[in-house]
Design a protein around this motif. Sequence first.
Motif, mmCIF file in Angstrom:
data_model
loop_
_atom_site.group_PDB
_atom_site.id
_atom_site.type_symbol
_atom_site.label_atom_id
_atom_site.label_comp_id
_atom_site.label_asym_id
_atom_site.label_seq_id
_atom_site.Cartn_x
_atom_site.Cartn_y
_atom_site.Cartn_z
ATOM 1 N N ASN A 176 -38.144 57.975 -6.431
ATOM 2 C CA ASN A 176 -37.296 56.791 -6.519
ATOM 3 C C ASN A 176 -36.123 57.106 -7.442
ATOM 4 O OD1 ASN A 176 -36.121 54.280 -6.911
ATOM 5 N ND2 ASN A 176 -38.100 53.195 -6.914
ATOM 6 N N GLU A 218 -46.053 62.685 2.668
ATOM 7 C CA GLU A 218 -44.674 62.701 2.181
ATOM 8 C C GLU A 218 -44.637 62.081 0.791
ATOM 9 O OE1 GLU A 218 -42.326 60.589 4.986
ATOM 10 O OE2 GLU A 218 -42.166 62.279 6.382
ATOM 11 N N LEU A 234 -42.722 57.421 -7.914
ATOM 12 C CA LEU A 234 -43.022 58.179 -6.703
ATOM 13 C C LEU A 234 -43.629 57.275 -5.632
ATOM 14 C CD1 LEU A 234 -44.668 61.322 -8.353
ATOM 15 C CD2 LEU A 234 -42.292 61.085 -7.606
ATOM 16 N N THR A 235 -43.263 57.531 -4.367
ATOM 17 C CA THR A 235 -43.852 56.845 -3.216
ATOM 18 C C THR A 235 -44.548 57.897 -2.352
ATOM 19 O OG1 THR A 235 -42.127 55.154 -3.209
ATOM 20 C CG2 THR A 235 -43.427 55.422 -1.179
ATOM 21 N N GLU A 286 -41.862 60.796 -2.019
ATOM 22 C CA GLU A 286 -40.448 60.456 -2.202
ATOM 23 C C GLU A 286 -40.210 59.983 -3.635
ATOM 24 O OE1 GLU A 286 -37.085 57.365 -0.377
ATOM 25 O OE2 GLU A 286 -39.053 57.592 0.581
ATOM 26 N N ARG A 300 -47.359 61.375 6.629
ATOM 27 C CA ARG A 300 -46.227 61.883 7.395
ATOM 28 C C ARG A 300 -46.614 61.963 8.871
ATOM 29 N NH1 ARG A 300 -45.801 66.544 5.300
ATOM 30 N NH2 ARG A 300 -46.751 67.789 6.973
#
Length: 293
Positions: A77, A73, A113-114, A75, A118
């Motif tokens: 920010n 995943e 970005l993180t 994500e 998953r």
Amino acid sequence: MTGFSSVAVEDDRATVTVTIRALNHRHLDLQLRMPQSLAAIESDVRVLAARHVARGRLEVSLSLQLRQAPGVEVEFNAEFGRALEAALDQARARGLVAGALTPGDLLRLPQALTIRDRHTETDEAVVLEIAARARDAIEQALVALDGMRSREGDDLRADLDGRRTVVADLVERIAAAADEGRGAVERRLAERVRELRADLSVDETAVAQEIVRLAARSDISEEVSRFRAHVRHWAALADSAEPCGRKLDFLLQEMNREVNTMGSKADGLGVSELIIAAKAELEKMREQVQNVE
């Protein structure tokens, strides 16, 4: 109690490898090393180990290698993005920078970005299936460990039985030598009394009683009888299906105590040498018994 086994179980999902090393210890000391994802089976592993091993330090190592890597995943920010956009707008207004941000620019900014694994809904079912295979692998490794320790135990039993026979024979020789020595003491005392009778007025009854008391002090018949009982008890314990290592260790202490008492009381030709030989055999047996569960 020493031993080693290793088992690997694999399928299209994962490879589970179990390694077990058994070492000497007074009690059952189980040391586990396994992935956190399989922590739920720790209590099952402890129950399985206790069924197979009663005494010893058991080091169980379980490793897990998944065939398929977990999903990823990514994500963004958003709060960091808004602050970055505002700062760039100010820089453009002052003519310090030009152009727009590219994906490569974001990748060079760790705060933007993180990235993490998953975990899908099917992961839990997979973990349960792998855990079941891990339990099977541990059971197989424990059975293999039992086989190795059983083979070594047969050799150890033969060695201890041989030494038990040797030390029992030595004690019988000590008993015979002590009996001869006690008779020799009585004869020497009686001869000395006859030599002194012409010069001294003595009570022959009292002298005879004193001779008997002196001879009784070197009588080791009780110690020999108890030692024979310990030898019979040893044979019964060794033939039992129950773990007997700690009991044999205690029994050896009692046997050694009886031999020490014989050494302090017995008087006869060669008794000291026989006592030393018996104690040496008992010490070798004590070292070997540490390997008995």
